[in-house]
Design a protein around this motif. Structure first.
Motif, PDB file in Angstrom:
ATOM      1  N   GLU A  42       0.844  -1.240  -0.146  1.00 15.45           N
ATOM      2  CA  GLU A  42       0.034  -0.135   0.150  1.00 15.45           C
ATOM      3  C   GLU A  42       0.827   1.233   0.002  1.00 15.45           C
ATOM      4  O   GLU A  42       0.330   2.467  -0.243  1.00 15.45           O
ATOM      5  N   THR A  43       2.079   1.092   0.426  1.00 12.58           N
ATOM      6  CA  THR A  43       3.083   2.171   0.371  1.00 12.58           C
ATOM      7  C   THR A  43       3.685   2.686  -0.726  1.00 12.58           C
ATOM      8  O   THR A  43       4.390   3.806  -1.014  1.00 12.58           O
ATOM      9  N   ALA A  44       3.538   1.692  -1.874  1.00  7.78           N
ATOM     10  CA  ALA A  44       4.290   2.199  -3.034  1.00  7.78           C
ATOM     11  C   ALA A  44       3.782   3.370  -3.926  1.00  7.78           C
ATOM     12  O   ALA A  44       2.674   3.543  -3.919  1.00  7.78           O
ATOM     13  N   LYS A  45       4.632   4.346  -4.228  1.00  5.98           N
ATOM     14  CA  LYS A  45       4.255   5.416  -5.081  1.00  5.98           C
ATOM     15  C   LYS A  45       5.641   6.006  -5.789  1.00  5.98           C
ATOM     16  O   LYS A  45       6.610   5.844  -5.492  1.00  5.98           O
ATOM     17  N   ILE A  70      10.403  -2.020   4.634  1.00  2.00           N
ATOM     18  CA  ILE A  70       9.910  -1.537   5.825  1.00  2.00           C
ATOM     19  C   ILE A  70       8.310  -1.779   6.232  1.00  2.00           C
ATOM     20  O   ILE A  70       8.017  -2.147   7.165  1.00  2.00           O
ATOM     21  N   GLU A  71       7.615  -1.840   4.987  1.00  3.66           N
ATOM     22  CA  GLU A  71       6.301  -1.958   5.173  1.00  3.66           C
ATOM     23  C   GLU A  71       6.131  -3.503   5.663  1.00  3.66           C
ATOM     24  O   GLU A  71       5.250  -3.839   6.434  1.00  3.66           O
ATOM     25  N   MET A  98      11.987  10.056   5.081  1.00  2.00           N
ATOM     26  CA  MET A  98      11.439  11.115   5.916  1.00  2.00           C
ATOM     27  C   MET A  98      10.938  12.505   5.265  1.00  2.00           C
ATOM     28  O   MET A  98      10.205  13.109   5.852  1.00  2.00           O
ATOM     29  N   ILE A  99      11.414  12.436   3.814  1.00  3.73           N
ATOM     30  CA  ILE A  99      11.360  13.731   3.242  1.00  3.73           C
ATOM     31  C   ILE A  99      10.732  13.527   1.977  1.00  3.73           C
ATOM     32  O   ILE A  99      10.055  14.577   1.439  1.00  3.73           O
ATOM     33  N   PHE A 140       1.549   5.414   6.601  1.00  2.85           N
ATOM     34  CA  PHE A 140       1.326   4.110   7.120  1.00  2.85           C
ATOM     35  C   PHE A 140       1.789   3.720   8.363  1.00  2.85           C
ATOM     36  O   PHE A 140       1.751   3.266   9.422  1.00  2.85           O
ATOM     37  N   LEU A 141       3.527   4.485   8.524  1.00  2.00           N
ATOM     38  CA  LEU A 141       3.929   4.405   9.755  1.00  2.00           C
ATOM     39  C   LEU A 141       3.487   5.170  10.882  1.00  2.00           C
ATOM     40  O   LEU A 141       3.258   4.680  12.175  1.00  2.00           O
TER      41      LEU A 141
END
Length: 199
Positions: free
Chosen positions: A149-152, A162-163, A184-185, A195-196
């Protein structure tokens, strides 16, 4: 499961991807070895006080730098590793019979098991990018995009790790990875940050 031999805990025991595989081979997996001082630092920052009866996972384990270091000080735990490179897997499955080593792509690995600690040095690189040497078949890249879900955008492999690592933790479990601070940026990691913050 067989016990590990004493050899793996001697000061002279040393294996590195860079010495075992040709450069183009370890680079295509986005892998590098982690210096032992960094490994020990990461184990310390896990904050774990009682090292007994824990389930420990090292994804993309290579030569099991983290698992071996924990095992040598705290053998009364359950140790797991997942490694995609068949040549490395053949070596570690023989050297470390005391660990549960899985041959496969960590990101596609299906398990109901949950872990007290997920620790390691995930691969870096953007699959499909000419700038990075990491190589992932197009079909696998598409599968990652569906699963995570975090792929972009031009998403770096370590974001997937990480996910997946977070999703494999038990309640109150710890994730300790060495990764660039760019998550982080950079905009590509905005979904990962969301997500985190939720998890």
């Amino acid at each position: 499961m067989a016990p590990c031999g004493y050899d793996i805990c001697t000061a002279t025991f040393s294996l590195s991807l860079e010495n075992y595989l040709r450069e183009e081979e370890w680079k295509k997996f986005g892998a590098v070895s982690t210096p032992v001082d960094v490994v020990r630092f990461m184990i310390d920052v896990s904050g774990i006080k009682r090292w007994e009866g824990l389930s420990v996972l090292e994804p993309g384990c290579g030569f099991c730098s983290f698992t071996r270091e924990i095992y040598c000080d705290h053998p009364k735990n359950e140790f797991w590793g997942v490694e995609v490179n068949e040549k490395v897997y053949e070596v570690i499955s023989r050297l470390f019979p005391c660990f549960n080593i899985v041959l496969g792509d960590f990101l596609l690995w299906q398990t109901d098991k949950r872990f007290d600690l997920v620790i390691g040095n995930p691969p870096y690189g953007i699959p499909g990018s000419k700038r990075y040497p990491i190589r992932v078949p197009k079909e696998t890249r598409e599968e990652y995009r569906k699963l995570f879900e975090t792929a972009k955008g031009k998403y770096n492999m370590y974001g997937y790790f990480i996910e997946k690592g977070v999703k494999l933790l038990k309640e109150g479990g710890k994730l300790v990875y060495i990764v660039p601070s760019t998550f982080m940026i950079l905009d590509e990691f905005s979904k990962l940050r969301e997500f985190l913050s939720r998890t």
